[in-house]
Design an enzyme around this catalytic site. Sequence first.
Site, PDB file in Angstrom:
ATOM      1  N   ARG A   1       0.935  -1.142   0.027  1.00 40.59           N
ATOM      2  CA  ARG A   1      -0.218  -0.114  -0.037  1.00 40.59           C
ATOM      3  C   ARG A   1       0.744   1.122   0.168  1.00 40.59           C
ATOM      4  O   ARG A   1       0.542   2.446  -0.795  1.00 40.59           O
ATOM      5  CB  ARG A   1      -0.919  -0.103   1.190  1.00 40.59           C
ATOM      6  CG  ARG A   1      -1.850  -1.191   1.317  1.00 40.59           C
ATOM      7  CD  ARG A   1      -3.006  -0.877   2.033  1.00 40.59           C
ATOM      8  NE  ARG A   1      -2.823  -1.349   3.412  1.00 40.59           N
ATOM      9  CZ  ARG A   1      -3.350  -2.477   3.948  1.00 40.59           C
ATOM     10  NH1 ARG A   1      -4.205  -3.334   3.046  1.00 40.59           N
ATOM     11  NH2 ARG A   1      -2.821  -3.177   4.997  1.00 40.59           N
TER      12      ARG A   1
ATOM     13  N   PHE B   1     -11.180  -4.761  -6.158  1.00 36.20           N
ATOM     14  CA  PHE B   1     -11.112  -5.472  -5.092  1.00 36.20           C
ATOM     15  C   PHE B   1     -10.774  -4.694  -4.035  1.00 36.20           C
ATOM     16  O   PHE B   1      -9.895  -5.057  -3.167  1.00 36.20           O
ATOM     17  CB  PHE B   1     -10.375  -6.751  -5.218  1.00 36.20           C
ATOM     18  CG  PHE B   1     -10.604  -7.658  -6.562  1.00 36.20           C
ATOM     19  CD1 PHE B   1     -11.760  -8.486  -6.617  1.00 36.20           C
ATOM     20  CD2 PHE B   1     -10.079  -7.396  -7.786  1.00 36.20           C
ATOM     21  CE1 PHE B   1     -11.889  -9.243  -7.716  1.00 36.20           C
ATOM     22  CE2 PHE B   1     -10.090  -8.265  -8.727  1.00 36.20           C
ATOM     23  CZ  PHE B   1     -11.043  -9.258  -8.610  1.00 36.20           C
TER      24      PHE B   1
ATOM     25  N   ASP C   1     -15.650  -2.964  -5.846  1.00 45.17           N
ATOM     26  CA  ASP C   1     -15.767  -4.153  -4.887  1.00 45.17           C
ATOM     27  C   ASP C   1     -17.191  -4.601  -5.037  1.00 45.17           C
ATOM     28  O   ASP C   1     -18.206  -3.739  -5.383  1.00 45.17           O
ATOM     29  CB  ASP C   1     -15.342  -3.944  -3.403  1.00 45.17           C
ATOM     30  CG  ASP C   1     -15.161  -4.926  -2.827  1.00 45.17           C
ATOM     31  OD1 ASP C   1     -13.828  -5.453  -2.477  1.00 45.17           O
ATOM     32  OD2 ASP C   1     -15.983  -5.920  -2.391  1.00 45.17           O
TER      33      ASP C   1
ATOM     34  N   ASP D   1      -6.131  -6.678  -6.579  1.00 47.22           N
ATOM     35  CA  ASP D   1      -5.875  -7.627  -5.429  1.00 47.22           C
ATOM     36  C   ASP D   1      -7.345  -8.372  -4.994  1.00 47.22           C
ATOM     37  O   ASP D   1      -7.870  -8.480  -4.078  1.00 47.22           O
ATOM     38  CB  ASP D   1      -5.579  -6.633  -4.199  1.00 47.22           C
ATOM     39  CG  ASP D   1      -5.345  -7.246  -2.741  1.00 47.22           C
ATOM     40  OD1 ASP D   1      -4.813  -8.405  -2.960  1.00 47.22           O
ATOM     41  OD2 ASP D   1      -5.611  -6.778  -1.745  1.00 47.22           O
TER      42      ASP D   1
ATOM     43  N   CYS E   1      -3.208 -14.164  -3.861  1.00 47.21           N
ATOM     44  CA  CYS E   1      -2.870 -14.781  -2.559  1.00 47.21           C
ATOM     45  C   CYS E   1      -3.474 -16.120  -2.598  1.00 47.21           C
ATOM     46  O   CYS E   1      -3.826 -16.697  -1.556  1.00 47.21           O
ATOM     47  CB  CYS E   1      -3.689 -13.905  -1.499  1.00 47.21           C
ATOM     48  SG  CYS E   1      -5.541 -13.752  -1.780  1.00 47.21           S
TER      49      CYS E   1
HETATM   50  N1  SAH Z   1      -7.173  -4.686  -1.320  1.00 52.53           N
HETATM   51  C1  SAH Z   1      -7.842  -4.911  -0.374  1.00 52.53           C
HETATM   52  C2  SAH Z   1      -8.320  -6.298   0.009  1.00 52.53           C
HETATM   53  C3  SAH Z   1      -9.235  -7.070  -0.826  1.00 52.53           C
HETATM   54  S1  SAH Z   1      -9.780  -8.603  -0.407  1.00 52.53           S
HETATM   55  C4  SAH Z   1      -7.049  -4.558   0.842  1.00 52.53           C
HETATM   56  O1  SAH Z   1      -6.088  -4.119   0.873  1.00 52.53           O
HETATM   57  O2  SAH Z   1      -7.736  -4.161   2.070  1.00 52.53           O
HETATM   58  C5  SAH Z   1     -10.835  -9.111  -1.916  1.00 52.53           C
HETATM   59  C6  SAH Z   1     -12.177  -8.233  -1.954  1.00 52.53           C
HETATM   60  O3  SAH Z   1     -12.625  -8.671  -3.335  1.00 52.53           O
HETATM   61  C7  SAH Z   1     -13.248  -8.628  -1.170  1.00 52.53           C
HETATM   62  O4  SAH Z   1     -13.502  -7.086  -0.386  1.00 52.53           O
HETATM   63  C8  SAH Z   1     -14.482  -8.777  -1.982  1.00 52.53           C
HETATM   64  O5  SAH Z   1     -15.775  -8.130  -1.456  1.00 52.53           O
HETATM   65  C9  SAH Z   1     -14.040  -8.585  -3.306  1.00 52.53           C
HETATM   66  N2  SAH Z   1     -14.341  -9.374  -4.403  1.00 52.53           N
HETATM   67  C10 SAH Z   1     -14.496 -10.609  -4.549  1.00 52.53           C
HETATM   68  N3  SAH Z   1     -14.903 -11.257  -5.439  1.00 52.53           N
HETATM   69  C11 SAH Z   1     -15.300  -9.998  -6.312  1.00 52.53           C
HETATM   70  C12 SAH Z   1     -15.682  -9.812  -7.676  1.00 52.53           C
HETATM   71  N4  SAH Z   1     -15.913 -10.878  -8.540  1.00 52.53           N
HETATM   72  N5  SAH Z   1     -15.838  -8.403  -8.031  1.00 52.53           N
HETATM   73  C13 SAH Z   1     -15.464  -7.405  -7.204  1.00 52.53           C
HETATM   74  N6  SAH Z   1     -15.239  -7.530  -5.853  1.00 52.53           N
HETATM   75  C14 SAH Z   1     -14.928  -8.828  -5.598  1.00 52.53           C
END
Ligand code: SAH
Length: 397
Positions: A212, A228, A250, A300, A340
Amino acid sequence: MKKLILKPGREKSLQRRHPWVFSGAIARVDGDPLSGDTLELRSSTGGFLGWGAWSPQSQISARLWDTHERTVVDDAFFRARVEAAVTRRAHLLAGEPREAIRLVHGESDGLPGVTIDRFADWIVVQLTSAGAWRWRDAIVEAVREVTGLEKVFERSDGEVLTLEGLEPRIGPVTPEVEPPERIAIEEAGLVFGVDVRHGHKTGFYLDQRDNRALVRDLATDREVLDCFSYTGGFALNALAGGAASVTAVDASGEALAQLRDHARDNALADDRLSTLEGDVFQALRRFRDQNRKFDLIVLDPPKFAPTQAMAERAARGYKDINLWAMKLLKPDGVLFTFSCSGGVNRGLFQQIVAGAAIDAGVEAYVLHHMTAAADHPVTLTFPEGEYLKGLMLATDR
Ligand code: SAH
């Protein structure tokens, strides 16, 4: 004595201190152990290999506690392991009132199935193996003693737990001491609210801390797309770094609401920020249709492949989002792309992203190989511990 005897030739993995014993490697188990009991692990010829915890329901039938024959797995053992893990992080511990840090990182800290995070004055304990469950009280006591913090919340849930045949356990360890709805933590000068009860993992993605900061450094005057975004770890850093605009996508409206709260709490809720609730796969295509372009994109996604068996399907998902993201980048764009998935290793991930670049018709240069922050160490004997892989790519056409 409770004993697990391996099949002939299956001792190599434990001899190399890899902590998992798979069911297929076992010749027999003596002494009718109960779930979580400590077993002597022995080779087919009777050689001592270690002490491990019995997980009768899991494909990973035993998890290694220690390889020394004289070790006694008792309360003091857990106290010593927790203390060692916290000491390993001594150089990272700022001790700030709003500090957020991973204190114990499972196998990589010699404690399979045990994750312990600190969020301000709260400790969150996540126990996901039968052995970790068996020693719950000792582990909780140990972390209280070692940190001097009293308030402990248990957040034992997730898919690994289900594979172990355990039921989720979520709640404060001392029932009358409830955590606030959001625990305020601080990371690099930004304040985030962590919902330890309902948030992902233990409530916050601590592993992305360093990455970040890299986004923040590069965001100045750029149009940023955070895919995401969850509660805005990357988006907030981009805003703080002086981005021209930040679009956060998201699927979870709740996560985006929290993201907007975070922006407000940090006095960053200005018209540079927009949030879009929806599916990233579709959103990327829609941006393409609208001819929208970005200077910096973060991908992510959640774990597409928790296990190796699902790697192929996951590969298609990673390729798709990377391909579309690269098409949306302006010339001289920057892509932060992550995986991940335990089932996709670094080499495979890079291969997938390279394929996406070819299909997108862009040239991509690796500026940084990214990984989880230093409070998520990886022991050399357990390469699976390196679950988070990231590439910072510069692109041109
Ligand atoms: N980048 C964030 C963590 C991401 S976690 C950080 O640094 O805090 C993954 C996220 O992807 C979750 O919030 C989940 O709601 C979202 N997600 C999962 N599948 C998705 C999709 N197909 N489209 C959009 N969001 C999605």
